[in-house]
Design a protein around this motif. Structure first.
Motif, PDB file in Angstrom:
ATOM      1  N   LEU A   1      47.515  32.988  39.335  1.00  0.00           N
ATOM      2  CA  LEU A   1      47.517  34.182  40.177  1.00  0.00           C
ATOM      3  C   LEU A   1      46.901  33.892  41.546  1.00  0.00           C
ATOM      4  O   LEU A   1      47.406  34.347  42.573  1.00  0.00           O
ATOM      5  CB  LEU A   1      46.749  35.315  39.491  1.00  0.00           C
TER       6      LEU A   1
ATOM      7  N   VAL B   1      47.091  42.029  44.808  1.00  0.00           N
ATOM      8  CA  VAL B   1      47.381  42.277  43.388  1.00  0.00           C
ATOM      9  C   VAL B   1      46.764  41.204  42.473  1.00  0.00           C
ATOM     10  O   VAL B   1      46.149  41.555  41.457  1.00  0.00           O
ATOM     11  CB  VAL B   1      48.901  42.386  43.163  1.00  0.00           C
TER      12      VAL B   1
ATOM     13  N   LEU C   1      40.288  42.347  35.777  1.00  0.00           N
ATOM     14  CA  LEU C   1      40.632  43.385  34.804  1.00  0.00           C
ATOM     15  C   LEU C   1      41.198  42.771  33.525  1.00  0.00           C
ATOM     16  O   LEU C   1      40.870  43.198  32.412  1.00  0.00           O
ATOM     17  CB  LEU C   1      41.636  44.357  35.408  1.00  0.00           C
ATOM     18  N   ILE C   2      42.059  41.765  33.675  1.00  0.00           N
ATOM     19  CA  ILE C   2      42.634  41.110  32.500  1.00  0.00           C
ATOM     20  C   ILE C   2      41.533  40.471  31.659  1.00  0.00           C
ATOM     21  O   ILE C   2      41.496  40.610  30.429  1.00  0.00           O
ATOM     22  CB  ILE C   2      43.680  40.066  32.925  1.00  0.00           C
TER      23      ILE C   2
ATOM     24  N   LEU D   1      44.139  42.069  39.444  1.00  0.00           N
ATOM     25  CA  LEU D   1      44.442  41.864  38.032  1.00  0.00           C
ATOM     26  C   LEU D   1      43.504  40.873  37.359  1.00  0.00           C
ATOM     27  O   LEU D   1      43.207  41.014  36.174  1.00  0.00           O
ATOM     28  CB  LEU D   1      45.889  41.367  37.891  1.00  0.00           C
ATOM     29  N   SER D   2      43.047  39.885  38.103  1.00  0.00           N
ATOM     30  CA  SER D   2      42.287  38.796  37.502  1.00  0.00           C
ATOM     31  C   SER D   2      41.046  39.270  36.738  1.00  0.00           C
ATOM     32  O   SER D   2      40.892  38.976  35.548  1.00  0.00           O
ATOM     33  CB  SER D   2      41.907  37.776  38.575  1.00  0.00           C
TER      34      SER D   2
ATOM     35  N   GLN E   1      44.725  32.932  35.447  1.00  0.00           N
ATOM     36  CA  GLN E   1      44.060  33.464  36.626  1.00  0.00           C
ATOM     37  C   GLN E   1      44.198  32.506  37.812  1.00  0.00           C
ATOM     38  O   GLN E   1      44.343  32.932  38.957  1.00  0.00           O
ATOM     39  CB  GLN E   1      42.579  33.708  36.320  1.00  0.00           C
TER      40      GLN E   1
ATOM     41  N   PHE F   1      40.649  49.949  42.055  1.00  0.00           N
ATOM     42  CA  PHE F   1      39.943  48.705  41.761  1.00  0.00           C
ATOM     43  C   PHE F   1      38.430  48.920  41.798  1.00  0.00           C
ATOM     44  O   PHE F   1      37.702  48.462  40.906  1.00  0.00           O
ATOM     45  CB  PHE F   1      40.355  47.631  42.773  1.00  0.00           C
TER      46      PHE F   1
END
Length: 321
Positions: A239, A275, A282-283, A279-280, A236, A33
């Motif tokens: 998430l 996680v 990066l997406i 991911l938030s 997001q 990350f």
């Protein structure tokens, strides 16, 4: 007698192995990350045109906020795994940063959705606060809102006057002592309020942009991208809301599996806290075509430099031999 002496040793070795496995899972994930975030921030720092757009400035702010959140969260995780104890006065700042950045995430998502709404509906008459040179006012306001709610949460806690905050050491956890019912109720109410308001804002901006696409005939591509961006902010937000499913997952795991409490806590922390925060950004970052292109160039340049260095060392070794 020998069996009774071996049981504690086996239990201790199993616990140590469990701690090592958990740390070996979290640390590489955290390092990956940090590498991704470092590349993105380097792209923003080297390409000044990104910092002239409000949308990218807010995205940089989200990267910094998520980095602080994950960094504080991983530090707390390592302290718990290592059974490190701190004085309360030293533990509170780390817990404060973790709480503020956690509450900041939904506010940033709402702000980014509103920025797309303003950019589409008021492209020529954009309010001054949403321009790139004034967007810091909104960012500062978000920090003030998150900090004020967190300060109120800590101030309503019922502290024991007999406990000295300087010499008294305890594990640095999310709940360092028995929380009062008023604090638990206030924290739950604030969390529900934050996520409900952000969900309404995201839904409102999406519907308005959707209605605007029926009026606009020329710039449908940018409007369509804005709609997809708002939908992404909604994803997001989902998430981020996974963290509030931890009590439900704990009950389900207890009913269907004989897991230890610390294993359940680690599963929830990794799946529903770490996680989603990973991911938030990066997406959102890899979805952007301009940013994705610069990231690809940066990675290629890094790989080429590494290849040239390896070739140079090999040639030097051959010439020396």
């Amino acid at each position: 007698m020998q069996n009774f002496t071996e049981l504690p040793a086996n239990a201790t070795s199993q616990k140590s192995l469990s701690v090592i496995i958990k740390v070996c899972v979290v640390i590489p994930f955290f390092c990956l990350f940090l590498c991704c975030i470092t590349i993105m921030l380097h792209v923003f720092a080297s390409q000044r045109q990104f910092l002239d757009t409000s949308r990218y400035i807010l995205f940089v702010y989200m990267l910094v906020n998520d980095t602080l959140q994950i960094l504080s969260s991983v530090l707390l995780f390592l302290f718990v795994m290592g059974q490190v104890k701190f004085a309360i006065v030293y533990c509170v700042p780390l817990l404060f940063i973790s709480a503020v950045t956690f509450q900041n995430t939904p506010l940033i998502l709402a702000t980014m959705s509103l920025e797309r709404y303003v950019a589409i509906l008021y492209p020529l008459q954009r309010p001054a606060a949403w321009r790139s040179d004034h967007i810091w006012i909104i960012i500062l306001s978000l920090w003030c809102i998150s900090c004020s709610f967190t300060i109120v949460e800590y101030s309503i806690e019922e502290y024991d006057p007999a406990v000295d905050v300087l010499p008294t050491s305890m594990p640095c956890k999310g709940i360092t002592h028995r929380s009062s019912p008023s604090r638990i109720l206030f924290k739950a109410a604030v969390s529900v309020l934050f996520f409900a308001v952000v969900a309404v804002i995201i839904l409102f901006t999406y519907m308005r942009i959707l209605l605007e696409t029926r009026k606009l005939r020329q710039d449908r591509v940018s409007v369509s991208r804005a709609m997809h961006t708002v939908l992404l902010h909604g994803f997001q937000l989902l998430l981020c809301m996974l963290a509030f499913t931890i009590p439900i997952t704990e009950s389900l795991i207890v009913l269907h599996a004989n897991w230890l409490p610390e294993d359940i806590a680690f599963f929830n922390y990794f799946c529903f806290v770490l996680v989603p925060r990973f991911l938030s950004p990066l997406i959102y970052g890899l979805r952007d075509q301009s940013l994705r292109g610069y990231i690809g160039k940066k990675i290629l340049c890094r790989s080429n430099k590494v290849k040239h260095r390896v070739r140079g060392k090999l040639l030097d070794g051959l010439s020396a031999s």
